[in-house]
Design an enzyme around this catalytic site. Structure first.
Site, PDB file in Angstrom:
ATOM      1  N   HIS A  44       3.102   4.144  13.034  1.00  0.00           N
ATOM      2  CA  HIS A  44       2.081   5.201  13.007  1.00  0.00           C
ATOM      3  C   HIS A  44       2.517   6.464  13.744  1.00  0.00           C
ATOM      4  O   HIS A  44       1.713   7.152  14.360  1.00  0.00           O
ATOM      5  CB  HIS A  44       0.728   4.703  13.526  1.00  0.00           C
ATOM      6  CG  HIS A  44       0.038   3.829  12.514  1.00  0.00           C
ATOM      7  ND1 HIS A  44      -1.295   3.531  12.566  1.00  0.00           N
ATOM      8  CD2 HIS A  44       0.500   3.207  11.406  1.00  0.00           C
ATOM      9  CE1 HIS A  44      -1.622   2.760  11.534  1.00  0.00           C
ATOM     10  NE2 HIS A  44      -0.530   2.540  10.829  1.00  0.00           N
TER      11      HIS A  44
ATOM     12  N   GLU B   5      -5.284   1.517   2.390  1.00  0.00           N
ATOM     13  CA  GLU B   5      -5.100   0.386   3.302  1.00  0.00           C
ATOM     14  C   GLU B   5      -5.365   0.814   4.735  1.00  0.00           C
ATOM     15  O   GLU B   5      -5.959   0.089   5.519  1.00  0.00           O
ATOM     16  CB  GLU B   5      -3.670  -0.165   3.177  1.00  0.00           C
ATOM     17  CG  GLU B   5      -3.446  -1.501   3.903  1.00  0.00           C
ATOM     18  CD  GLU B   5      -3.024  -1.378   5.368  1.00  0.00           C
ATOM     19  OE1 GLU B   5      -3.032  -2.397   6.070  1.00  0.00           O
ATOM     20  OE2 GLU B   5      -2.702  -0.251   5.814  1.00  0.00           O
ATOM     21  N   GLU B   6      -4.926   2.020   5.050  1.00  0.00           N
ATOM     22  CA  GLU B   6      -4.976   2.492   6.443  1.00  0.00           C
ATOM     23  C   GLU B   6      -6.400   2.734   6.938  1.00  0.00           C
ATOM     24  O   GLU B   6      -6.618   2.923   8.125  1.00  0.00           O
ATOM     25  CB  GLU B   6      -4.144   3.770   6.603  1.00  0.00           C
ATOM     26  CG  GLU B   6      -2.648   3.581   6.363  1.00  0.00           C
ATOM     27  CD  GLU B   6      -1.950   2.752   7.438  1.00  0.00           C
ATOM     28  OE1 GLU B   6      -2.611   2.343   8.395  1.00  0.00           O
ATOM     29  OE2 GLU B   6      -0.736   2.503   7.285  1.00  0.00           O
TER      30      GLU B   6
ATOM     31  N   ASP C 132       4.140  -5.626   3.898  1.00  0.00           N
ATOM     32  CA  ASP C 132       3.819  -4.526   4.810  1.00  0.00           C
ATOM     33  C   ASP C 132       4.902  -4.467   5.890  1.00  0.00           C
ATOM     34  O   ASP C 132       5.936  -5.116   5.757  1.00  0.00           O
ATOM     35  CB  ASP C 132       2.417  -4.738   5.409  1.00  0.00           C
ATOM     36  CG  ASP C 132       1.723  -3.414   5.708  1.00  0.00           C
ATOM     37  OD1 ASP C 132       2.381  -2.495   6.226  1.00  0.00           O
ATOM     38  OD2 ASP C 132       0.519  -3.299   5.432  1.00  0.00           O
TER      39      ASP C 132
ATOM     40  N   ASP D  91       5.786   3.059   6.923  1.00  0.00           N
ATOM     41  CA  ASP D  91       4.611   2.202   6.761  1.00  0.00           C
ATOM     42  C   ASP D  91       3.766   2.860   5.679  1.00  0.00           C
ATOM     43  O   ASP D  91       3.053   3.799   5.964  1.00  0.00           O
ATOM     44  CB  ASP D  91       3.861   2.093   8.095  1.00  0.00           C
ATOM     45  CG  ASP D  91       2.510   1.400   7.974  1.00  0.00           C
ATOM     46  OD1 ASP D  91       2.178   0.899   6.897  1.00  0.00           O
ATOM     47  OD2 ASP D  91       1.763   1.394   8.981  1.00  0.00           O
TER      48      ASP D  91
ATOM     49  N   HIS E 279       0.832  -1.211   0.000  1.00  0.00           N
ATOM     50  CA  HIS E 279       0.000   0.000   0.000  1.00  0.00           C
ATOM     51  C   HIS E 279       0.858   1.250   0.000  1.00  0.00           C
ATOM     52  O   HIS E 279       1.931   1.289   0.606  1.00  0.00           O
ATOM     53  CB  HIS E 279      -1.024  -0.030   1.129  1.00  0.00           C
ATOM     54  CG  HIS E 279      -0.499   0.221   2.508  1.00  0.00           C
ATOM     55  ND1 HIS E 279      -0.363   1.490   3.019  1.00  0.00           N
ATOM     56  CD2 HIS E 279      -0.111  -0.625   3.494  1.00  0.00           C
ATOM     57  CE1 HIS E 279       0.087   1.403   4.274  1.00  0.00           C
ATOM     58  NE2 HIS E 279       0.248   0.132   4.581  1.00  0.00           N
TER      59      HIS E 279
END
Lengths: 358, 333, 341
Positions: free
Chosen positions: A319, A212-213, A235, A180, A70
């Protein structure tokens, strides 16, 4: 098609490129030109998933392998312009609001405007206030402009990214925002580069997925559209640090992470391990008791069910705007991906629905 | 439109038992549709054949269901125990009159000695006037759903109050658009979906079969213009909201832009909806098959999770015009 | 004894090999075609050339279980649950670990060694280990690897009055009903699906429904039953011995009225006792099946199961047999055109 690119340098640039869920055009354009080093057949589907098709050399029908990495990153979105021109916001993806205080952010309005997420100085906070985390709805962005100017440049719905320059740390470690999942995109590019040296039977659909998130939305539609024989998601996985359980924390610079569990097809898992052993690629294991929180979640249950595998790169501080990976793990993951793809033939794919033979 | 909205709002349609409201809608659209049918889940799907054989399908959708209650158990003394359908407040039910879909009325009571803040659904029961278990069971078979029984009424010059407005205004807009739309080049599908409240269930099969090239959903969004309301920029009477995102969708930017440009071109007032905690059917449409480009128009609604919702009829009229003009614009693009 | 074999077999979600093999051997003599899908669900086709609506009967074969995730230096095994396991029921239970079925026990610090405040709190997952008798990490590694799964070591037994106890009645009762049904012949196409990964989010059933695309589907389950002392009348879910429970509403599905009424009428006219499942929590494969493709007419029937998800569960053999009878009566009624899509 062109000289060898330094993908670590490419990654540092990708990290600084915005790509909030649903608004991935800028990162997508950059990736399109990178994908074009490997193929002319690059297109976007209806959600904006960027799909690069690399044809295999096998006889038809060739196995179809989809690799999903992603390209979106967690971001913020303006939901109100307040008196004085201060902006309120909500999130697209899962931020820890505690990491947002005092950050510099870029608001993508009619112009890109740099702002600060304001915080009350300690001098004015009561001891009780300092004990509490501030919820996201009470945070605000200060653009340093009057309300009138703000209203001219910014509208509700404009997206926001954390303004963060990417960094090289010691020992091949890299830090920045959106590792990420741009780290996996770098692994995919490394893998495509490696694939050029290998004989490959299968057709490869390299997909930079969107959204994706916010719930693997891009993978839902792109997997349905491509209808692959094998789906691989790449990922990031949490790396170890004090306080993280032994089975949940992967080792930084410890190698590519191979997942296994209900979300993963056993033959793909086994083939990853065999490939790594044959090629001398360091790996580590991540055991799952339920579905993964990756595009592999959606891929496995698309249509009649897709045999799915998941590879990951160990990453710390997920994150946040200071996510950290070791670039050697990125290279190892790319190499493992490439040699896995090269090992897939028709017979292997046909065996993936047979659970009754052994 | 006011009449339809009132009629639709009074009709019952708890998720999974939408027969009553569906019958009214079927009657309203019949003159303007080439054909219609009800699918396995209960969605009402109407067709209008395109005149240009473009091979394209445009889908318009609005959900017709509303939160409600379901009878799951009858006690020895004839009291009926209930469970919630969708998002319905426990405290809000106490003392309410409820109407089951088989037209049996009841009053919601609460077990004695419970403090209001601790009440759960397990503490509630409905008194339907039965004197025994057998009596109650013959009136309310297990599985019968119901809604809070409220009429709708005019509030001031432009506003309407009532239950279920949050879904029924969207239905009314769709009927209005279908009525006003002249011959259209593309095939048109109008979907009145079921079971949106428990998680956009009805729309999934409906979107799958539609294979639409483009879709618009009409629904509602929480207004933030009441005292100490949760943060929201939406205000009643300032026009329909063009959806940017909700919990289930980020509207593709080109569709959001198309809606905004259409509104500006026709000088229709509009607002922008960014809602983090609400959901709509649009998300399930977007993710159907390999993706269906979808936009959404929301009518601002006050007091969303209560049986006394308030909408501004000017917003509804403007929503209808915005959808109509967007359809016209889409066929030229 | 079919139920004994079914419940004593291993079938952790995603690792259903043993139970799948056992079911395969049971059904193959009656099948036109048997195959597995990419996730491992077992699909058995019968009467595909016959006219009439295609009916899918579906039961998940996986069970809640444990996975070994780490081996400590002292040889104890760290584990995590696969599916919904209440940690409070784990302490002091025997388990079988891995394909070799290594015996182990889940232990915790003895009560003598606990402080007063420790005693009042439930024992958390992070305080529990599986002990297989290994004295060191090296010894443990000879028998077990991370990723191995473990299930409760519970013997199936008939007890009391027409009751049985065992592990994983959820959902080996459903599997048993399907196996008993496939031995009968019907004049319509019937597809029997034994699905995987229900316990970790209804993941196996969606792809199966998409592939089979039946005209109608019936889900067979073991469901919550708490008709015990201290439970309020409207909090029991189902009552043991009152027959198969027909689903009305749960967290994944609101029952289709037509199917619901047809099932109740079928039971009534065949004089089979049945009851409604009177609780709205929980979900089953119907949640995925009824939304597949253009929507599938779906119902769910369950055998009431006390202590569901715990090591020792209990069913009434009368309920089980009545469920088998109800499924047959249902298929006979569909044969006769009694339920149209």
């Amino acid at each position: 098609m062109s000289e060898l690119l330094d993908y670590q340098q490419v990654l540092l640039d990708l990290l600084e490129t915005p790509g909030v869920p649903g608004y991935e055009r800028e990162i997508s354009d950059k990736l399109e030109s990178l994908f074009r080093h490997f193929t002319d057949r690059v297109h976007r589907d209806k959600l904006g998933n960027l799909i690069a098709f690399v044809q295999g050399e096998g006889n038809e029908p060739r196995p179809k392998i989809m690799v999903a990495t992603h390209m979106d990153e967690i971001g913020l979105i303006v939901n109100q312009i307040e008196k004085g021109g201060f902006l309120r916001f909500t999130q697209l993806g899962g931020f820890d609001p505690r990491t947002l205080l005092g950050q510099e952010v870029m608001v993508h309005g009619r112009e890109k405007c740099l702002g600060i997420i304001g915080s009350k100085p300690p001098h004015l906070s009561t001891p009780e206030e300092r004990e509490k985390a501030i919820p996201m709805q009470d945070l605000f962005i200060d653009l340093g402009m009057g309300e009138e100017t703000v209203r001219k440049l910014i509208r509700v719905g404009d997206v926001i990214t954390v303004a963060r320059k990417s960094m090289r740390l010691q020992n091949g470690f890299v830090a920045g925002k959106s590792l990420d999942n741009r780290a996996s995109i770098a692994a995919l590019l490394e893998g495509l580069q490696e694939l050029k040296r290998l004989r490959v039977q299968a057709d490869v659909y390299a997909v930079a997925t969107v959204q994706e998130e916010v719930g693997t939305r891009g993978a839902i539609t792109s997997t349905y559209g491509i209808h692959p024989d094998i789906g691989i998601a790449v990922d990031v996985a949490h790396a170890s640090m004090p306080g993280v359980a032994a089975d949940l924390g992967m080792k930084m610079d410890g190698g590519a992470v191979i997942h296994n569990g209900p979300n993963i097809h056993r033959d793909l898992y086994a083939r990853f391990r065999e490939t790594a052993a044959r090629e001398g690629i360091p790996i580590q294991m991540r055991w799952l008791q339920g579905p993964t929180a990756t595009d592999g979640f959606a891929m496995q249950i698309s249509r009649e069910g897709i045999p799915t595998g998941v590879l990951s790169i160990p990453l710390r501080y997920m994150h946040t705007s200071v996510e950290t990976v070791c670039y050697r793990d990125v290279e190892r993951t790319g190499k493992l991906l490439a040699h896995f793809i090269a090992s897939v033939d028709r017979t292997f794919v046909e065996g993936l629905s047979c659970y009754l033979n052994d | 439109m006011k009449e339809w909205i009132s009629k639709l709002a009074v009709a019952s349609g708890p998720s999974g038992s939408e027969t009553h409201v569906r019958d009214i809608l079927a009657e309203l659209i019949q003159p303007f549709a080439d054909e219609w049918h009800v699918d396995v889940l209960g969605n009402l799907i109407a067709f209008k054949k395109g005149i240009a054989n473009t091979g394209k399908t445009v889908t318009l959708s609005a959900n017709m269901d509303e939160p409600g209650i379901m009878a799951l158990h009858v006690e020895a003394n004839g009291f009926v125990r209930i469970v919630p359908i969708g998002d319905i407040s426990v405290a809000g039910l106490i003392g309410e009159r409820v109407r089951f879909v088989n037209r049996v009325w009841g009053v919601v009571g609460v077990e004695a000695g419970k403090s209001l803040k601790d009440v759960t659904f397990a503490d509630l029961f409905v008194d339907i006037g039965a004197e025994s278990k057998a009596d109650a069971e013959s009136l309310i078979p297990v599985g019968t759903a119901g809604v809070i029984d409220r009429g709708s009424f005019e509030l001031g010059e432009f506003r309407l109050a009532g239950k279920a407005l949050s879904s029924r205004v969207g239905c009314a807009v769709l009927v209005d658009v279908l009525r006003k739309l002249e011959a259209y080049p593309h095939d048109l599908q109008i979907v009145f979906s079921v079971q949106k409240e428990p998680g956009s269930r009805g729309i999934k099969p409906a979107a799958f079969q539609s294979e639409a090239d483009f879709a618009l959903t009409v629904g509602s969004a929480k207004a933030g213009d009441t005292p100490k309301a949760e943060r929201s920029n939406l205000v009643l009477g300032k026009g329909p909201a063009i959806k940017i995102m909700d919990r289930g969708i980020i509207v593709p930017p080109f569709i959001k832009d198309m809606l905004m440009e259409t509104a500006e071109q026709h000088q229709l007032p509009y607002q922008l909806e960014v809602s983090a905690d609400q959901a709509s059917d649009a998300g399930a449409i977007l993710l159907s098959r390999d993706g269906i480009p979808v936009g959404a128009v929301s009518v601002p609604v006050r007091y969303l999770s209560t049986p006394s919702q308030v909408v501004d009829l000017r917003d509804v009229e403007h929503a209808s015009r915005l959808v109509l003009e967007t359809l016209r614009r889409y066929h030229t693009t | 004894m079919l139920l004994k074999r079914l419940t004593e077999a291993m079938g952790p979600s995603g690792f259903e090999d043993e139970i799948r093999r056992l079911i395969y051997e049971e059904v193959r003599p009656y099948a036109d075609r048997v195959y597995t899908d990419p996730l491992g669900s077992l699909i058995v086709e019968t009467g595909e050339s016959k006219p009439g609506p295609r009916v899918m009967l579906s039961a998940h074969m996986d069970e809640v279980s444990l996975m070994i995730v780490h081996i400590e230096e002292n040889g104890l095994l760290k584990f995590r649950p696969i599916g919904g396991v209440d940690p409070r029921i784990l302490v002091s239970k025997p388990v079988s670990v891995g394909k070799q079925k290594i015996a182990g026990v889940i232990g915790a610090k003895a009560i003598h060694l606990q402080t007063q405040s420790e005693r009042e709190k439930p024992i958390g997952l992070d305080q529990m280990y599986i002990d297989i008798g290994a004295r060191s990490k090296e010894e443990a590694e000879k028998a077990v690897s991370p990723g191995d799964t473990a299930v409760f070591m519970t013997e199936y037994q008939e007890i009391g009055e027409r009751r049985a106890k065992g592990k994983s009645f959820d959902n080996r009762v459903g599997c048993g009903v399907l196996i008993e049904t496939i031995r009968k012949t019907f004049d319509i196409p019937v597809i029997y699906a034994f699905t995987v990964q229900e316990e970790i989010g209804l993941r196996g059933a969606g792809p199966v429904a998409y592939r089979v695309n039946p005209d109608m589907a019936l889900i067979l389950e073991g469901t919550v039953c708490f008709d015990v002392i201290d439970a309020p009348e409207h909090g029991t879910g189902t009552v043991m011995g009152k027959g198969p429970a027909i689903s009305v509403i749960d967290s994944s599905t609101i029952a289709n009225r037509k199917m619901l009424e047809h099932l109740v009428q079928t039971a009534e006219s065949a004089k089979i006792p049945c009851q409604y499942r009177r609780v709205s929590g929980g979900g089953n494969d119907a949640g995925r099946v009824h939304l597949a493709r253009n929507g599938i007419l779906t119902g769910a029937v369950s055998v009431p199961t006390r202590y569901i998800h715990a090591p020792s569960q209990m069913i009434s053999l009368d309920d089980y047999e009545n469920t088998i009878r109800l499924v047959e009566a249902f298929l006979r009624s569909v044969e006769k055109g009694g339920l149209q899509v």
